[in-house]
Design a protein around this motif. Structure first.
Motif, PDB file in Angstrom:
ATOM      1  N   VAL A 164       0.824  -1.155   0.048  1.00  0.00           N
ATOM      2  CA  VAL A 164      -0.043  -0.057  -0.154  1.00  0.00           C
ATOM      3  C   VAL A 164       1.012   1.307   0.163  1.00  0.00           C
ATOM      4  CG1 VAL A 164      -2.027  -1.251   1.175  1.00  0.00           C
ATOM      5  CG2 VAL A 164      -0.004   0.073   2.614  1.00  0.00           C
ATOM      6  N   CYS A 165       0.296   2.422  -0.497  1.00  0.00           N
ATOM      7  CA  CYS A 165       0.844   3.827  -0.171  1.00  0.00           C
ATOM      8  C   CYS A 165       0.422   4.280   1.086  1.00  0.00           C
ATOM      9  CB  CYS A 165       0.544   4.665  -1.448  1.00  0.00           C
ATOM     10  SG  CYS A 165       1.179   4.163  -2.989  1.00  0.00           S
ATOM     11  N   ILE A 166       1.296   4.874   1.762  1.00  0.00           N
ATOM     12  CA  ILE A 166       0.950   5.588   2.836  1.00  0.00           C
ATOM     13  C   ILE A 166       1.268   7.197   2.927  1.00  0.00           C
ATOM     14  CG2 ILE A 166       1.682   5.832   5.427  1.00  0.00           C
ATOM     15  CD1 ILE A 166       2.293   2.882   5.424  1.00  0.00           C
ATOM     16  N   GLU A 167       0.371   8.279   3.291  1.00  0.00           N
ATOM     17  CA  GLU A 167       0.411   9.567   3.263  1.00  0.00           C
ATOM     18  C   GLU A 167       0.493   9.979   4.802  1.00  0.00           C
ATOM     19  OE1 GLU A 167      -1.982  13.318   1.334  1.00  0.00           O
ATOM     20  OE2 GLU A 167      -2.655  11.241   1.412  1.00  0.00           O
ATOM     21  N   GLY A 168       1.475  10.450   5.103  1.00  0.00           N
ATOM     22  CA  GLY A 168       1.701  11.003   6.323  1.00  0.00           C
ATOM     23  C   GLY A 168       1.265  12.592   6.457  1.00  0.00           C
ATOM     24  N   GLY A 202       0.469  20.980   6.790  1.00  0.00           N
ATOM     25  CA  GLY A 202      -0.722  20.529   5.643  1.00  0.00           C
ATOM     26  C   GLY A 202       0.175  19.685   4.538  1.00  0.00           C
ATOM     27  N   GLU A 203       1.466  19.647   4.393  1.00  0.00           N
ATOM     28  CA  GLU A 203       2.393  18.837   3.308  1.00  0.00           C
ATOM     29  C   GLU A 203       2.282  17.445   3.863  1.00  0.00           C
ATOM     30  OE1 GLU A 203       4.042  20.127   1.068  1.00  0.00           O
ATOM     31  OE2 GLU A 203       2.974  22.104   1.155  1.00  0.00           O
ATOM     32  N   SER A 204       2.637  16.513   2.816  1.00  0.00           N
ATOM     33  CA  SER A 204       2.216  15.277   2.845  1.00  0.00           C
ATOM     34  C   SER A 204       3.633  14.596   2.615  1.00  0.00           C
ATOM     35  CB  SER A 204       1.177  14.453   2.197  1.00  0.00           C
ATOM     36  OG  SER A 204      -0.016  15.304   2.448  1.00  0.00           O
ATOM     37  N   ASN A 205       3.913  13.309   3.520  1.00  0.00           N
ATOM     38  CA  ASN A 205       5.110  12.651   3.099  1.00  0.00           C
ATOM     39  C   ASN A 205       4.170  11.224   2.637  1.00  0.00           C
ATOM     40  OD1 ASN A 205       7.330  13.981   3.842  1.00  0.00           O
ATOM     41  ND2 ASN A 205       7.049  13.275   6.179  1.00  0.00           N
ATOM     42  N   ILE A 206       4.639  10.989   1.256  1.00  0.00           N
ATOM     43  CA  ILE A 206       4.316   9.647   0.580  1.00  0.00           C
ATOM     44  C   ILE A 206       5.286   8.450   0.503  1.00  0.00           C
ATOM     45  CG2 ILE A 206       3.450   8.673  -1.581  1.00  0.00           C
ATOM     46  CD1 ILE A 206       1.539  10.855  -0.350  1.00  0.00           C
ATOM     47  N   GLY A 207       4.978   7.507   1.130  1.00  0.00           N
ATOM     48  CA  GLY A 207       5.744   6.585   1.301  1.00  0.00           C
ATOM     49  C   GLY A 207       5.147   5.102   1.205  1.00  0.00           C
ATOM     50  N   MET A 208       5.751   3.937   1.586  1.00  0.00           N
ATOM     51  CA  MET A 208       4.946   2.614   1.291  1.00  0.00           C
ATOM     52  C   MET A 208       4.829   2.136   2.738  1.00  0.00           C
ATOM     53  SD  MET A 208       4.825   2.353  -1.956  1.00  0.00           S
ATOM     54  CE  MET A 208       4.176   0.811  -2.061  1.00  0.00           C
ATOM     55  N   GLY A 209       4.043   0.915   2.701  1.00  0.00           N
ATOM     56  CA  GLY A 209       3.829   0.160   3.766  1.00  0.00           C
ATOM     57  C   GLY A 209       3.281  -1.205   3.246  1.00  0.00           C
ATOM     58  N   THR A 218      11.522  -4.539  -5.218  1.00  0.00           N
ATOM     59  CA  THR A 218      10.514  -3.857  -4.175  1.00  0.00           C
ATOM     60  C   THR A 218       9.524  -2.949  -5.018  1.00  0.00           C
ATOM     61  OG1 THR A 218      10.471  -2.108  -2.129  1.00  0.00           O
ATOM     62  CG2 THR A 218      12.193  -1.797  -3.997  1.00  0.00           C
ATOM     63  N   TYR A 219       8.871  -1.867  -4.341  1.00  0.00           N
ATOM     64  CA  TYR A 219       7.902  -1.187  -4.805  1.00  0.00           C
ATOM     65  C   TYR A 219       8.269   0.338  -4.417  1.00  0.00           C
ATOM     66  CZ  TYR A 219       4.767  -5.078  -6.205  1.00  0.00           C
ATOM     67  OH  TYR A 219       4.505  -6.417  -6.718  1.00  0.00           O
ATOM     68  N   HIS A 220       7.588   1.402  -5.305  1.00  0.00           N
ATOM     69  CA  HIS A 220       7.591   2.654  -4.806  1.00  0.00           C
ATOM     70  C   HIS A 220       5.995   3.078  -5.252  1.00  0.00           C
ATOM     71  CE1 HIS A 220       8.539   2.968  -9.091  1.00  0.00           C
ATOM     72  NE2 HIS A 220       7.955   4.206  -9.158  1.00  0.00           N
ATOM     73  N   CYS A 221       5.868   4.343  -4.616  1.00  0.00           N
ATOM     74  CA  CYS A 221       4.576   4.909  -4.621  1.00  0.00           C
ATOM     75  C   CYS A 221       4.590   5.872  -5.768  1.00  0.00           C
ATOM     76  CB  CYS A 221       4.300   5.413  -3.346  1.00  0.00           C
ATOM     77  SG  CYS A 221       2.399   5.540  -3.379  1.00  0.00           S
ATOM     78  N   GLN A 222       3.734   6.131  -6.658  1.00  0.00           N
ATOM     79  CA  GLN A 222       3.737   7.004  -7.658  1.00  0.00           C
ATOM     80  C   GLN A 222       2.064   7.215  -7.898  1.00  0.00           C
ATOM     81  OE1 GLN A 222       6.204   5.698 -10.913  1.00  0.00           O
ATOM     82  NE2 GLN A 222       4.263   5.510 -12.196  1.00  0.00           N
ATOM     83  N   PRO A 223       1.771   8.537  -8.245  1.00  0.00           N
ATOM     84  CA  PRO A 223       0.580   8.739  -8.627  1.00  0.00           C
ATOM     85  C   PRO A 223      -0.148   8.088  -9.985  1.00  0.00           C
ATOM     86  CG  PRO A 223       1.376  10.708  -7.915  1.00  0.00           C
ATOM     87  CD  PRO A 223       2.459   9.808  -8.122  1.00  0.00           C
ATOM     88  N   ASP A 224      -1.434   7.562 -10.181  1.00  0.00           N
ATOM     89  CA  ASP A 224      -1.660   7.108 -10.976  1.00  0.00           C
ATOM     90  C   ASP A 224      -2.461   8.249 -12.229  1.00  0.00           C
ATOM     91  OD1 ASP A 224      -4.301   7.305 -10.173  1.00  0.00           O
ATOM     92  OD2 ASP A 224      -4.801   5.308 -10.020  1.00  0.00           O
ATOM     93  N   LYS A 225      -3.056   7.775 -13.183  1.00  0.00           N
ATOM     94  CA  LYS A 225      -3.617   8.793 -14.044  1.00  0.00           C
ATOM     95  C   LYS A 225      -4.887   9.821 -13.335  1.00  0.00           C
ATOM     96  CE  LYS A 225      -6.981   5.754 -16.193  1.00  0.00           C
ATOM     97  NZ  LYS A 225      -7.395   5.043 -17.532  1.00  0.00           N
ATOM     98  N   ASN A 226      -5.214   9.226 -12.363  1.00  0.00           N
ATOM     99  CA  ASN A 226      -6.173   9.861 -11.470  1.00  0.00           C
ATOM    100  C   ASN A 226      -5.661  10.441 -10.298  1.00  0.00           C
ATOM    101  OD1 ASN A 226      -8.485   8.913 -13.464  1.00  0.00           O
ATOM    102  ND2 ASN A 226      -8.408   6.837 -12.261  1.00  0.00           N
ATOM    103  N   GLN A 283      13.815   5.301  -4.870  1.00  0.00           N
ATOM    104  CA  GLN A 283      13.425   6.873  -5.140  1.00  0.00           C
ATOM    105  C   GLN A 283      12.565   7.385  -3.988  1.00  0.00           C
ATOM    106  OE1 GLN A 283      10.796   6.986  -8.669  1.00  0.00           O
ATOM    107  NE2 GLN A 283      11.483   4.941  -8.851  1.00  0.00           N
ATOM    108  N   LYS A 284      12.333   8.616  -4.087  1.00  0.00           N
ATOM    109  CA  LYS A 284      11.460   8.937  -3.228  1.00  0.00           C
ATOM    110  C   LYS A 284      10.049   8.440  -3.411  1.00  0.00           C
ATOM    111  CE  LYS A 284       9.277  13.405  -1.488  1.00  0.00           C
ATOM    112  NZ  LYS A 284       9.040  14.783  -1.941  1.00  0.00           N
ATOM    113  N   GLY A 285       9.655   7.863  -2.178  1.00  0.00           N
ATOM    114  CA  GLY A 285       8.264   7.154  -2.376  1.00  0.00           C
ATOM    115  C   GLY A 285       8.370   5.523  -2.160  1.00  0.00           C
ATOM    116  N   ASN A 286       9.849   5.217  -1.786  1.00  0.00           N
ATOM    117  CA  ASN A 286      10.255   3.763  -1.479  1.00  0.00           C
ATOM    118  C   ASN A 286       9.984   3.539   0.050  1.00  0.00           C
ATOM    119  OD1 ASN A 286      12.305   3.511  -4.463  1.00  0.00           O
ATOM    120  ND2 ASN A 286      10.820   1.918  -3.647  1.00  0.00           N
ATOM    121  N   SER A 287      10.277   4.470   0.809  1.00  0.00           N
ATOM    122  CA  SER A 287      10.435   4.213   2.324  1.00  0.00           C
ATOM    123  C   SER A 287       9.297   3.494   2.692  1.00  0.00           C
ATOM    124  CB  SER A 287      10.465   5.434   2.903  1.00  0.00           C
ATOM    125  OG  SER A 287      11.826   6.135   2.682  1.00  0.00           O
ATOM    126  N   GLY A 288       9.612   2.428   3.487  1.00  0.00           N
ATOM    127  CA  GLY A 288       8.251   1.343   4.139  1.00  0.00           C
ATOM    128  C   GLY A 288       8.057   0.445   3.254  1.00  0.00           C
TER     129      GLY A 288
END
Length: 339
Positions: free
Chosen positions: A32-36, A41-48, A117-125, A159-164
């Motif tokens: 899953v993707c995790i948003e802290g 108001g800023e967000s950290n995007i990572g993984m779990g 592994t996996y990283h998190c990135q936005p899809d087309k939506n 890359q950014k978004g891999n943590s977790g």
């Protein structure tokens, strides 16, 4: 006459305790993707990734200072609460209980092991979505960190978004949790070993981790993947030395593998924990039959009959016991040397 172990097999192998398997109704993706969400108001995007029903594992720095944590499961967003964090890892709880979990390896990977592994990135939506990385290689399974902890080093560009994210072996088992990358070499990742995560989960009593291991092991057993079934049951025993059910599950696995001596020894350990359970003696009789040990088979059946109350199974066991005793008597007469 050699007895068939079918009677014992139906009592034990087909009658072992069965924990309900998780049904996949919300998402088939255990990663899953995790948003802290930070106070500004800023967000950290990572993984779990899911490690138990409703439980997500990630790294501590991914949720550090977050006032709110969201877990993205497909098209749904789930609020998460922190239930435990230490040793660089964190466990989160979400309301969804039906997402499948990943299995954790309780041994360190060897140097040269292929991983991904996996990283998190936005899809087309613009929905945060897990994306699979390229395959890398373990370069140091026990790289020393700044403190007493060690990390798994891999030649795996992150890359950014891999943590977790989970560091996965080729069998899709988790060997580590992505923590970051080498400050001098961007193509080297460092991960917290899955063994650390196992200990963290074992400490959290609300997870029922040992029972989860039996569920996973039984799943592998039914798939005839006896190697991984054995590892799940052995890990459950390592976490609780007097776990009777884990010993009987493990004995069933050894039986299926044809390792009857190991099945016998494991059953003796189970009996030492619960000497009043008739099923263990019934299974021990079946194993003794496979080992051509008629005396032990007879003794196990006798003990079984002392403890079992079901009329039908008692009657069948009595018939088998009588046959064994007749065979032993004939063997003794045949080997008697007359003067």
């Amino acid at each position: 006459m050699k007895l068939t172990p079918l009677f014992y097999f139906y009592i034990i192998v087909m009658g072992i305790p069965c924990y309900a398997a998780t049904q996949n109704t919300t998402s088939n993706m255990p990663i899953v993707c995790i948003e802290g969400i930070l106070p500004d108001g800023e967000s950290n995007i990572g993984m779990g990734f899911m490690v138990a029903p409703g439980i997500v594992a990630t790294v501590q720095h991914q949720i550090k200072d977050a006032k709110k944590i969201k877990v993205h499961l497909g098209n749904s967003n789930e609020n998460a609460e922190i239930i435990r964090q230490e040793d660089g890892l964190a466990l989160l709880r979400i309301a969804v209980q039906s997402t499948p979990e990943l299995a954790l390896d309780n041994i360190l990977p060897r140097k040269g092991t292929k991983v991904f592994t996996y990283h998190c990135q936005p899809d087309k939506n613009h929905i945060p979505t897990p994306v699979k990385s390229e395959i890398g290689t373990i370069t140091d399974p026990q790289r020393r960190g700044d403190n007493a902890n060690s990390f798994i080093e891999a030649e795996l560009a992150i890359q950014k978004g891999n943590s977790g994210a989970p560091l996965l072996g080729e069998d899709h088992h988790v060997v580590g949790v992505i923590n970051g990358y080498d400050g001098l070499k961007n193509n080297l990742s460092v991960s917290v070993p899955a063994t650390v995560l196992i200990q963290l989960m074992a400490k959290e009593k609300t997870i029922q981790f040992k029972e989860l291991l039996l569920v996973q092991g039984e799943k592998y057993y039914k798939q005839k993947d006896f190697y991984h079934a054995q590892k799940r049951f052995e890990l459950a025993i390592a976490l609780q030395a007097d776990y009777y059910d884990a010993y009987t599950y493990l004995a069933n696995t050894f039986f299926a593998l044809g390792n009857y001596a190991a099945a016998r020894d494991t059953l003796h350990q189970a009996i030492a924990i619960d000497i009043q359970n008739p099923n263990a003696y019934s299974f021990l009789a079946a194993v003794s039959n496979k080992l051509s040990d008629a005396v032990s088979e007879r003794n196990a059946l006798q003990r079984y009959l002392e403890l079992e109350n079901d009329p039908t199974t008692v009657q069948n066991a009595q018939k088998m016991l009588q046959t064994i005793e007749n065979n032993l008597s004939q063997k003794n007469r045949a080997t008697t040397v007359l003067p």
